[in-house]
Design a protein around this motif. Sequence first.
Motif, PDB file in Angstrom:
ATOM      1  N   SER A  66       0.847  -1.195   0.000  1.00 30.96           N
ATOM      2  CA  SER A  66       0.000   0.000   0.000  1.00 30.96           C
ATOM      3  C   SER A  66       0.881   1.242   0.000  1.00 30.96           C
ATOM      4  N   HIS A  67       0.586   2.172  -0.893  1.00 27.36           N
ATOM      5  CA  HIS A  67       1.370   3.400  -1.005  1.00 27.36           C
ATOM      6  C   HIS A  67       0.595   4.582  -0.439  1.00 27.36           C
ATOM      7  N   LEU A  68       1.320   5.621  -0.074  1.00 27.36           N
ATOM      8  CA  LEU A  68       0.681   6.851   0.370  1.00 27.36           C
ATOM      9  C   LEU A  68      -0.032   7.505  -0.808  1.00 27.36           C
ATOM     10  N   PRO A  69      -1.150   8.152  -0.564  1.00 26.70           N
ATOM     11  CA  PRO A  69      -1.878   8.812  -1.657  1.00 26.70           C
ATOM     12  C   PRO A  69      -1.035   9.903  -2.318  1.00 26.70           C
ATOM     13  N   VAL A  70      -1.158   9.982  -3.627  1.00 26.78           N
ATOM     14  CA  VAL A  70      -0.530  11.046  -4.404  1.00 26.78           C
ATOM     15  C   VAL A  70      -1.632  11.786  -5.143  1.00 26.78           C
ATOM     16  N   MET A  71      -1.766  13.075  -4.853  1.00 27.75           N
ATOM     17  CA  MET A  71      -2.838  13.884  -5.440  1.00 27.75           C
ATOM     18  C   MET A  71      -4.201  13.242  -5.180  1.00 27.75           C
ATOM     19  N   GLY A  72      -4.361  12.704  -3.970  1.00 24.01           N
ATOM     20  CA  GLY A  72      -5.642  12.159  -3.548  1.00 24.01           C
ATOM     21  C   GLY A  72      -5.941  10.751  -4.001  1.00 24.01           C
ATOM     22  N   VAL A  73      -4.971  10.083  -4.639  1.00 23.16           N
ATOM     23  CA  VAL A  73      -5.189   8.730  -5.137  1.00 23.16           C
ATOM     24  C   VAL A  73      -4.157   7.780  -4.529  1.00 23.16           C
ATOM     25  N   GLN A  74      -4.649   6.729  -3.920  1.00 18.52           N
ATOM     26  CA  GLN A  74      -3.770   5.706  -3.347  1.00 18.52           C
ATOM     27  C   GLN A  74      -3.664   4.529  -4.318  1.00 18.52           C
ATOM     28  N   ARG A  75      -2.465   3.990  -4.429  1.00 12.16           N
ATOM     29  CA  ARG A  75      -2.248   2.811  -5.265  1.00 12.16           C
ATOM     30  C   ARG A  75      -1.803   1.646  -4.392  1.00 12.16           C
ATOM     31  N   VAL A  76      -2.381   0.490  -4.694  1.00 12.67           N
ATOM     32  CA  VAL A  76      -2.117  -0.734  -3.934  1.00 12.67           C
ATOM     33  C   VAL A  76      -1.816  -1.860  -4.917  1.00 12.67           C
ATOM     34  N   THR A  77      -0.812  -2.649  -4.585  1.00 12.18           N
ATOM     35  CA  THR A  77      -0.435  -3.781  -5.435  1.00 12.18           C
ATOM     36  C   THR A  77      -0.655  -5.082  -4.682  1.00 12.18           C
ATOM     37  N   LEU A  78      -1.391  -5.991  -5.293  1.00 14.18           N
ATOM     38  CA  LEU A  78      -1.580  -7.343  -4.751  1.00 14.18           C
ATOM     39  C   LEU A  78      -0.690  -8.297  -5.524  1.00 14.18           C
ATOM     40  N   ARG A  79       0.047  -9.130  -4.797  1.00 16.52           N
ATOM     41  CA  ARG A  79       0.910 -10.118  -5.444  1.00 16.52           C
ATOM     42  C   ARG A  79       0.605 -11.505  -4.898  1.00 16.52           C
ATOM     43  N   PHE A  80       0.577 -12.471  -5.804  1.00 14.70           N
ATOM     44  CA  PHE A  80       0.331 -13.863  -5.439  1.00 14.70           C
ATOM     45  C   PHE A  80       1.512 -14.701  -5.929  1.00 14.70           C
ATOM     46  N   LYS A  81       2.026 -15.507  -4.998  1.00 10.90           N
ATOM     47  CA  LYS A  81       3.256 -16.231  -5.283  1.00 10.90           C
ATOM     48  C   LYS A  81       3.023 -17.568  -5.965  1.00 10.90           C
ATOM     49  N   ARG A  82       1.865 -18.158  -5.723  1.00  8.04           N
ATOM     50  CA  ARG A  82       1.594 -19.485  -6.276  1.00  8.04           C
ATOM     51  C   ARG A  82       0.217 -19.512  -6.919  1.00  8.04           C
ATOM     52  N   ALA A  83       0.061 -20.394  -7.898  1.00 10.46           N
ATOM     53  CA  ALA A  83      -1.233 -20.518  -8.578  1.00 10.46           C
ATOM     54  C   ALA A  83      -1.355 -21.913  -9.155  1.00 10.46           C
ATOM     55  N   PHE A  84      -2.594 -22.371  -9.244  1.00 12.20           N
ATOM     56  CA  PHE A  84      -2.893 -23.659  -9.852  1.00 12.20           C
ATOM     57  C   PHE A  84      -4.248 -23.537 -10.540  1.00 12.20           C
ATOM     58  N   GLY A  85      -4.274 -23.759 -11.834  1.00  6.25           N
ATOM     59  CA  GLY A  85      -5.548 -23.699 -12.549  1.00  6.25           C
ATOM     60  C   GLY A  85      -5.517 -22.738 -13.713  1.00  6.25           C
ATOM     61  N   ALA A  86      -6.680 -22.231 -14.072  1.00  8.24           N
ATOM     62  CA  ALA A  86      -6.834 -21.320 -15.212  1.00  8.24           C
ATOM     63  C   ALA A  86      -6.519 -19.901 -14.753  1.00  8.24           C
ATOM     64  N   LEU A  87      -5.360 -19.392 -15.137  1.00 10.58           N
ATOM     65  CA  LEU A  87      -4.850 -18.148 -14.563  1.00 10.58           C
ATOM     66  C   LEU A  87      -5.726 -16.934 -14.828  1.00 10.58           C
TER      67      LEU A  87
END
Length: 223
Positions: free
Chosen positions: A98-119
């Motif tokens: 989670s990042h601090l808001p810039v000009m009133g907009v916050q950006r968040v990145t979700l990361r997943f390390k593993r997966a199984f199935g139809a990506l």
Amino acid sequence: MQVQRITTPSEGFLLEISLSRDEVARVWMAERVSLNFSEVRHRLSFAQPLPLDRAFTPEFQDSIAPYLPEGFDQQVHAANAAVLQLPHLILGGVRVLSHLPVMGVQRVTLRFKRAFGALQSFLQPQHRTEDMTRQGLDKAAAEALLSFLTPTLELAQIDQRALQDPEVCDLVATRLDRLAETRDELAFFAHLIRRFVDQNAPLPGNTHDAPGTARQKLTGPAS
């Protein structure tokens, strides 16, 4: 991109999702999705940020909701043992940046390390690249069919009684030549469509082969 049934190397992340929200509206928006492999990165960027319900399936929205930050602080949250079980897809190893808001907009990145199935099954069907490929094929197939039907209809409109007229015979010959010029191309295209249809099942959630939909078998080129 086909169904993946492998996990990523321990040092990387297979799936990365970029979200944003306005401090006032506080509505989460999806901006892009990245699928990372050892040597390839596949990125899907939305033309404009989309509300989550237009970008992702309801099951995926419900699954990530507990991991989205409530406040607007800068933080990193890791849940390495977390498992998100979705229809046709299992995701594991979650990290939220989670990042601090810039000009009133916050950006968040979700990361997943593993997966199984139809990506791509967590995306709404219209955003899956498999659908885009199939839609492009549908358009090309329609254009090929039209190029075949047009001279065929022209021939069908000729009155057989008029074939005694030399000018009509010349016209028929010209139209037959037009068909002959594209015969091999159309036959090969039909062969490609047949192989594509036979070898590619749609991802779950796609409606191309919904119950009650018939599928026409196409004849390939003569050997």
